[in-house]
Design an enzyme around this catalytic site. Structure first.
Site, PDB file in Angstrom:
ATOM      1  CG  HIS A  94      -1.688  -1.261   1.399  1.00 49.86           C
ATOM      2  ND1 HIS A  94      -2.921  -1.533   0.841  1.00 49.86           N
ATOM      3  CD2 HIS A  94      -1.339  -2.380   2.091  1.00 49.86           C
ATOM      4  CE1 HIS A  94      -3.309  -2.753   1.187  1.00 49.86           C
ATOM      5  NE2 HIS A  94      -2.365  -3.295   1.942  1.00 49.86           N
ATOM      6  CB  SER A 133      13.212  22.966 -14.676  1.00 53.28           C
ATOM      7  OG  SER A 133      12.422  24.124 -14.774  1.00 53.28           O
ATOM      8  CE  LYS A 161      11.999  19.679 -10.224  1.00 51.21           C
ATOM      9  NZ  LYS A 161      10.726  19.916 -10.917  1.00 51.21           N
ATOM     10  CD  GLU A 190       9.139  12.591 -15.115  1.00 50.48           C
ATOM     11  OE1 GLU A 190       8.599  13.374 -15.894  1.00 50.48           O
ATOM     12  OE2 GLU A 190       9.833  12.970 -14.153  1.00 50.48           O
TER      13      GLU A 190
END
Ligand code: ARG
Length: 465
Positions: free
Chosen positions: A162, A283, A289, A296
């Site tokens: 979970h 970024s 970043k 991804e």
């Protein structure tokens, strides 16, 4: 002999008007099926040899055809060849070019075959080659994962259910779970290859041919296991494209699950691992970043592969036998699937060895969720307490730990004994993180010793492929 036609020079005989440009563009597949050129030539050489063997082609004609096809192949390889939309697809482009090169012999090549069995053969040949590449790349990736597991056989991290901290595990054990998913993918790929590896050549349009063709010969020349049983099925079957995309969709699901874990683990909240800068991007606005774009993108690309699978299933659904032009739509889905999974596997193999675990952070996190509570309960059971009572007593110990904001192994023995007098000094051997993972020492378990043995078995399996 025949008058020049206004339409396609290969099939235009019965037509009195040419197709409009928009029709030609719409029905043409050369923009994408030119990728089948090498396979089309290979299958044509096999067909020509067989036609010669059964007396349809003279020796001199076979020589010319082989020379012409070889020349076309060289021109394609050196990019001096151009394709014509007018000629619709790869099969007719090659045939027309061959006839330009060698004359009448070229016109005889299509005896006893049709584009329907030709395309079914070409696509199987193409997929068979792609499967060989995919097998290699999958093996390389598995090797990278197993190697990383070996160096992390004793690295402790929290295991999750979970997405909540559940029990301590070793990082190596988690990595070997990834390897098992890929091992099943490999099995599915082999299974798909087995059914794909039959030769439809000789099915012709759908009903076979009146020439005494030798289908065993072409099948053997093209290294298929056997000719397909039934000529109608031979030209209409595209099951293997669906099976391949099923394999690919599951593989991409697995890569997306792995990607998701990498993305989570790289986040500041987890901070379990880092991957080298060379596999991340920045970024345009936020200078601080470092984004995990590769995992991804792979997660995102899994959507495309699911789309290709659905496209192929829908293509086949309710399609009457035998060949229909619908089947021309199989190619882009197959090409895209092959290219996507190959590039995903390759980039993953480059990235995985760069994963650096943040050992202290993983350890700290594993310690934070009272993750050895189950070990304490099992300890009590070994001391003669029924499991349900042990579970309850440990629940109360955890409540105390939460109240004191410490982990259960930091509670003094005398306090632990107030919950259950059976607890003794040896409890600390099992409720520490190291003690916990060490005790899961059975086949398939997380103990470092087991992880090392499992990694060796996994490597052996790879070598034996
Ligand atoms: N380009 C076609 C395909 O990809 C080749 C077969 C065409 N056959 C036909 N009868 N129109 O399926």
């Amino acid at each position: 002999m025949s008058k020049p036609t206004k339409n396609n020079k290969v099939w235009g005989g019965r037509f009195t008007e040419g197709n409009e440009e928009i029709v030609k563009r719409f029905t043409s597949s050369i923009d994408f099926d030119h990728k089948l050129a090498a396979q089309d030539i290979k299958a044509s050489v096999a067909h020509a040899k067989m036609l010669h063997k059964i007396g349809v082609l003279e020796e001199a004609e076979l020589v010319k055809i082989k020379y012409g096809l070889e020349k076309i192949k060289e021109d394609i390889e050196s990019s001096t060849n151009s394709w014509s939309e007018e000629l619709e697809d790869i099969h007719m482009n090659i045939e027309a070019r061959l006839t330009d090169l060698v004359g009448v012999a070229g016109k005889k090549l299509h005896t006893g075959r049709s584009r329907n069995d030709q395309v079914a053969t070409d696509i199987r040949l193409y997929m068979r080659e792609a499967i060989a590449d995919i097998k290699k790349e999958l093996g390389k990736l598995q090797n990278c994962i197993i190697t990383l597991a070996q160096s992390n056989a004793a690295t402790i991290m929290p295991g999750f259910t979970h997405l909540q901290i559940a029990q301590p595990i070793t990082f190596g054990h988690h990595l070997l779970a990834w390897n098992e998913m890929l091992e099943r993918d490999y099995g599915r790929l082999l299974d798909c290859l087995h059914r794909l590896n039959e030769c439809p050549l000789g099915s012709a349009a759908l009903a076979g041919t009146s020439f005494p063709i030798d289908r065993d010969m072409t099948s053997k020349l093209l290294m298929f296991n056997k000719p397909t049983e039934n000529s109608i099925d031979g030209v209409s079957d595209r099951d293997f494209t669906v099976e391949f995309c099923c394999f690919a969709a599951l593989l991409m699901s697995h890569l997306s699950r792995i990607s998701e874990e990498i993305i989570l683990w790289m986040s500041q909240q987890f901070d379990f691992i880092s991957i080298p800068d060379s596999f991340c991007t920045g970024s345009s606005i936020m200078p601080q970043k470092k984004n995990p774009d590769i995992p991804e993108l792979i997660r995102g690309k899994s959507g495309r592969i699911n789309g290709n699978l659905i496209a192929l299933l829908t293509l086949l659904k309710s399609q009457p036998l035998a060949y229909n032009k619908d089947n021309q739509e199989d190619k882009e889905a197959i090409f895209d699937t092959i290219e996507t999974i190959l590039s995903s596997l390759k980039i993953f193999s480059r990235m995985i060895p760069g994963i650096k675990p943040n050992i202290s952070r993983m350890q700290e996190s594993a310690a934070s969720g009272h993750s050895t509570a189950t070990d304490l309960a099992e300890y009590l059971v070994k001391k003669g307490i029924p499991f349900r009572d042990a579970h309850h007593a440990v629940g109360r110990i955890v409540a105390l730990a939460i109240e004191r904001n410490i982990s259960i192994d930091k509670i003094e023995l005398s306090v632990l004994q107030t919950f259950c007098p059976n607890i003794q000094e040896d409890v600390f051997e099992v409720i520490t993180l190291e003690g916990s993972v060490k005790s899961r020492n059975h086949f398939g378990g997380t103990a470092p010793e087991q992880v090392e043995a499992a990694a060796l078995r996994a490597l052996k399996r790879l070598e034996e492929r």
